[in-house]
Design an enzyme around this catalytic site. Structure first.
Site, PDB file in Angstrom:
ATOM      1  N   HIS A 183      -4.484   5.783  26.600  1.00  0.00           N
ATOM      2  CA  HIS A 183      -5.618   6.665  26.853  1.00  0.00           C
ATOM      3  C   HIS A 183      -5.187   8.115  27.023  1.00  0.00           C
ATOM      4  O   HIS A 183      -5.755   9.029  26.430  1.00  0.00           O
ATOM      5  CB  HIS A 183      -6.371   6.184  28.100  1.00  0.00           C
ATOM      6  N   ARG A 290     -12.241   3.133  10.062  1.00  0.00           N
ATOM      7  CA  ARG A 290     -11.673   1.820  10.416  1.00  0.00           C
ATOM      8  C   ARG A 290     -12.715   1.040  11.205  1.00  0.00           C
ATOM      9  O   ARG A 290     -12.781   1.139  12.427  1.00  0.00           O
ATOM     10  CB  ARG A 290     -10.418   2.010  11.270  1.00  0.00           C
ATOM     11  N   ARG A 325     -14.332   1.154   5.560  1.00  0.00           N
ATOM     12  CA  ARG A 325     -13.514  -0.006   5.198  1.00  0.00           C
ATOM     13  C   ARG A 325     -14.093  -1.232   5.891  1.00  0.00           C
ATOM     14  O   ARG A 325     -14.378  -1.196   7.093  1.00  0.00           O
ATOM     15  CB  ARG A 325     -12.070   0.215   5.660  1.00  0.00           C
ATOM     16  N   GLU A 424      -2.665  -1.836  -1.120  1.00  0.00           N
ATOM     17  CA  GLU A 424      -1.670  -1.934  -0.054  1.00  0.00           C
ATOM     18  C   GLU A 424      -0.838  -3.208  -0.155  1.00  0.00           C
ATOM     19  O   GLU A 424      -0.145  -3.578   0.783  1.00  0.00           O
ATOM     20  CB  GLU A 424      -2.329  -1.810   1.325  1.00  0.00           C
ATOM     21  N   ASN A 447       0.746   2.371   4.852  1.00  0.00           N
ATOM     22  CA  ASN A 447       1.299   1.704   6.041  1.00  0.00           C
ATOM     23  C   ASN A 447       1.646   0.259   5.702  1.00  0.00           C
ATOM     24  O   ASN A 447       2.736  -0.222   6.007  1.00  0.00           O
ATOM     25  CB  ASN A 447       0.298   1.715   7.200  1.00  0.00           C
ATOM     26  N   ASP A 448       0.700  -0.431   5.074  1.00  0.00           N
ATOM     27  CA  ASP A 448       0.972  -1.809   4.683  1.00  0.00           C
ATOM     28  C   ASP A 448       1.778  -1.870   3.394  1.00  0.00           C
ATOM     29  O   ASP A 448       2.678  -2.699   3.260  1.00  0.00           O
ATOM     30  CB  ASP A 448      -0.341  -2.584   4.503  1.00  0.00           C
ATOM     31  N   ARG A 458       6.174  -3.532   9.720  1.00  0.00           N
ATOM     32  CA  ARG A 458       5.897  -2.153  10.154  1.00  0.00           C
ATOM     33  C   ARG A 458       5.966  -1.954  11.666  1.00  0.00           C
ATOM     34  O   ARG A 458       6.066  -0.821  12.147  1.00  0.00           O
ATOM     35  CB  ARG A 458       4.528  -1.691   9.611  1.00  0.00           C
ATOM     36  N   CYS A 495      -4.941   6.742   2.413  1.00  0.00           N
ATOM     37  CA  CYS A 495      -5.345   6.813   3.817  1.00  0.00           C
ATOM     38  C   CYS A 495      -4.266   6.275   4.743  1.00  0.00           C
ATOM     39  O   CYS A 495      -4.478   6.159   5.940  1.00  0.00           O
ATOM     40  CB  CYS A 495      -6.668   6.098   4.038  1.00  0.00           C
TER      41      CYS A 495
HETATM   42  C1  PEP Z   1      -2.597   1.248   5.605  1.00  0.00           C
HETATM   43  O1  PEP Z   1      -2.198   0.081   5.587  1.00  0.00           O
HETATM   44  O2  PEP Z   1      -1.994   2.207   5.104  1.00  0.00           O
HETATM   45  C2  PEP Z   1      -3.863   1.583   6.291  1.00  0.00           C
HETATM   46  C3  PEP Z   1      -4.402   2.776   6.246  1.00  0.00           C
HETATM   47  O3  PEP Z   1      -4.451   0.601   6.993  1.00  0.00           O
HETATM   48  P1  PEP Z   1      -4.004   0.078   8.440  1.00  0.00           P
HETATM   49  O4  PEP Z   1      -2.951   1.009   8.958  1.00  0.00           O
HETATM   50  O5  PEP Z   1      -5.247   0.074   9.246  1.00  0.00           O
HETATM   51  O6  PEP Z   1      -3.491  -1.278   8.111  1.00  0.00           O
HETATM   52 MG    MG Z   2      -3.535  -1.583   5.958  1.00  0.00          MG
END
Ligand code: PEP
Ligand code: MG
Length: 563
Positions: A183, A290, A325, A424, A447-448, A458, A495
């Protein structure tokens, strides 16, 4: 002089000043045991505390979602049952029963993998403190006594704590506990105040009125600095402030390169408050809403109506473009009201679109809500974690059913709503040409994508060094996705966190990325880089980077073109 060092910055910046140490000892529970005849009196004390806390939270809930969650938590029957059972069966006084029951609840959240769920343990502790103050008859919160500019030093700071502080007096935050999604970290980023969390040893060494330098940009808290260090940091603070001001002045300008190519720089958001902030900053679109936070912060699957209200408000606030999403749960994200069967490899398991396709009613409620919101702005739908055309077709079939239902019910929606996928997974990269023919846009989820392409979890700190989106395999995948999208005339966005990485901006621009979506705070910096780069040069740089053999080579190529 002593320096504390932490790895991750919760919120960047520099400040210096006197510490105000938040000490909570006066909230520890009395430990005496009661006789059975006194149980009813203790339960009555607890009921009174719940009534008082409920009344306080009813007011506070109007100001923030966090307190709305506390409002529910304080009245939770399981909490009540836990406390009263300890009073009657274990002869604990009301304070002790509260302390022990909330410790058990918090421990469940603390042990969860998901960062977001972990932080809910802090909410339980916050509710505990509120009830404890009531049980002890403490009316004043220690933080209400702050009347000078200070750096707040604490074990952790809860939403209730920060709601009691006049934030005009806060220069920055340093806490011993908490992560970058805690927080206090979120508050600090929103207020753009420097903050460091997880600073080990802080509470033992720092006393109120000690002089501190908080170098949050470089992860340092300096206790009792010498004069030379103070002067050095005064200059750094000034420079940082000037740079930030210059960037902010540019933040609502378009991201147009020196030679006239314009790209979209959008924000990633998790709730309506984030949308408001993004719009306030002059950000014109949301590249990733999200939606899972709406589900995670709830006590039940949100109904179509509940979701519609949120998406509609978001569409009204951000009418130019809003990409929602669909539910991306599973993996490390769980729901408090739904039992996920344990899985050996949750990230390779039942998550995202797989869940939506299995729980069709849940999926339909969401799609209908998004469709209805599309009557209020330019809303787009994005499916996460797609690996096959079959999944896409199945999802679109359900979408069409929802469209037909709404049309039959004479409910307005955008019949041409655009549908895209997050790219992803390695499967979607390898089959990207096939997908390009069936969607309106791509958004690359680095990210994924990075974790799946490199087979590097990750969230695993032990192998964090291996997780690198500059790896040639990831860079070449990005190129392939962008090229396939452009061949079919569709827009390609990103994203994942990589879109907001300043070292990647020239590469992504040069590869032809159309839309960069990132946390709102990063947009000014990325826009500034794009505005100071020529597209032709970026293309040349990206052309070299995609042929590099090693991660280091990719980085070296980018660094020399960047300077
Ligand atoms: C990603 O995987 O890059 C992404 C934006 O989604 P999340 O981080 O919510 O899995
Ligand atoms: Mg993702």
């Amino acid at each position: 002089m002593k320096t504390f060092i932490v790895e991750k910055t919760a919120s960047g910046g520099f400040t210096m000043g006197r510490a105000f140490v938040v000490n909570r000892n006066n909230l520890s529970a009395d430990t005496y045991r009661i006789e059975s005849k006194d149980a009813d009196t203790e339960i009555a004390k607890y009921q009174k505390a719940v009534r008082e806390a409920t009344a306080q939270l009813e007011e506070l809930a109007k100001t923030s979602d966090i307190f709305a969650a506390h409002f529910e938590m304080v009245q939770d029957p399981a909490l009540y049952a836990g406390v009263t059972d300890k009073i009657t069966s274990e002869s604990q006084n009301a304070q002790l029963a509260l302390e022990n029951t909330t410790a058990e609840f918090a421990a469940i959240f603390d042990s969860m993998e998901d960062e977001y769920m972990k932080e809910r343990g802090a909410d339980v502790r916050d509710v505990r403190d509120r009830l404890m103050r009531s049980l002890k008859g403490i009316t004043q919160n220690v933080l209400e006594g702050i009347h000078d500019k200070v750096i707040l030093v604490a074990e952790d700071l809860s939403p209730s704590d920060t709601s009691n502080i006049n934030l005009d007096f806060v220069l920055g935050f340093a806490t011993e506990l908490g992560g970058v999604t805690s927080h206090v970290s979120i508050i600090a980023r929103n207020l753009e105040l420097p903050a460091l969390v997880g600073v080990k040893g802080l509470m033992e060494e720092v006393k109120s009125d000690d002089f501190l330098i908080l170098d949050a940009s470089n992860g340092k808290v300096i206790l009792d600095p010498d004069e030379e260090t103070i002067q050095k940091y005064k200059a750094l603070e000034e420079e940082y402030r000037k740079h930030k001001k210059e960037l902010e002045a540019l933040s609502s300008l378009p991201a147009t390169t020196l030679d006239g190519k314009t790209v979209k720089v959008y924000a990633n958001v998790g709730n309506l408050e984030d949308v408001k902030k993004a719009v306030h900053r002059g950000i014109e679109g949301i590249g990733l809403f999200r939606s899972e936070f709406l589900y995670m912060k709830n006590t039940h699957f949100p109904t179509e109506e509940e979701q519609f209200e949120v998406y509609k408000q978001a569409a009204i606030l951000c009418p130019k473009e809003l990409i929602i999403r669909t539910l991306d749960i599973g993996g490390d994200k769980s729901l408090p009201y739904y039992t996920f069967e344990p899985e050996e490899n949750p990230f390779l398991g039942w998550r995202a679109i797989r869940i939506s396709l299995d729980l069709e009613d849940v999926f339909k409620a969401q799609l209908r809500a998004i469709l209805r919101a599309s009557a209020f702005g330019k809303v787009k739908i994005m499916y996460p974690m797609i690996i096959s055309l079959e999944e896409l077709i199945k999802a679109n079939t359900i979408l069409n059913i929802c469209k037909n239902e709404l049309a039959a019910e004479s409910i307005a929606f955008d019949p041409d709503i655009k549908v895209g996928i997050m790219v992803e997974t390695p499967a979607s990269v390898l089959c990207i040409e096939n997908f390009a023919k069936h969607v309106d846009f791509f958004s690359i989820g680095t990210n994924d994508l990075t974790q799946y392409i490199l087979a590097v979890d990750r969230g695993n700190k032990k192998i964090a060094k291996l997780y690198d989106s500059f790896h040639p395999a990831v860079v070449q995948s990005i190129q392939r996705i962008i090229d396939a999208g452009h061949k079919e005339g569709i827009e390609v966005g990103m994203c994942g966190e990589f879109a907001g990485d300043e070292k990647a901006a020239v590469l992504l621009l040069g590869l032809g990325l159309d839309e960069f979506s990132m946390s709102a705070g990063a947009t000014a910096n990325i826009k500034n880089i794009i505005r100071n780069t020529s597209y032709e040069k970026a293309k040349e740089c990206a052309g070299k980077a995609v042929t590099a053999f090693t991660t280091q080579e990719v980085k070296d190529i980018l660094s020399c073109f960047h300077n």
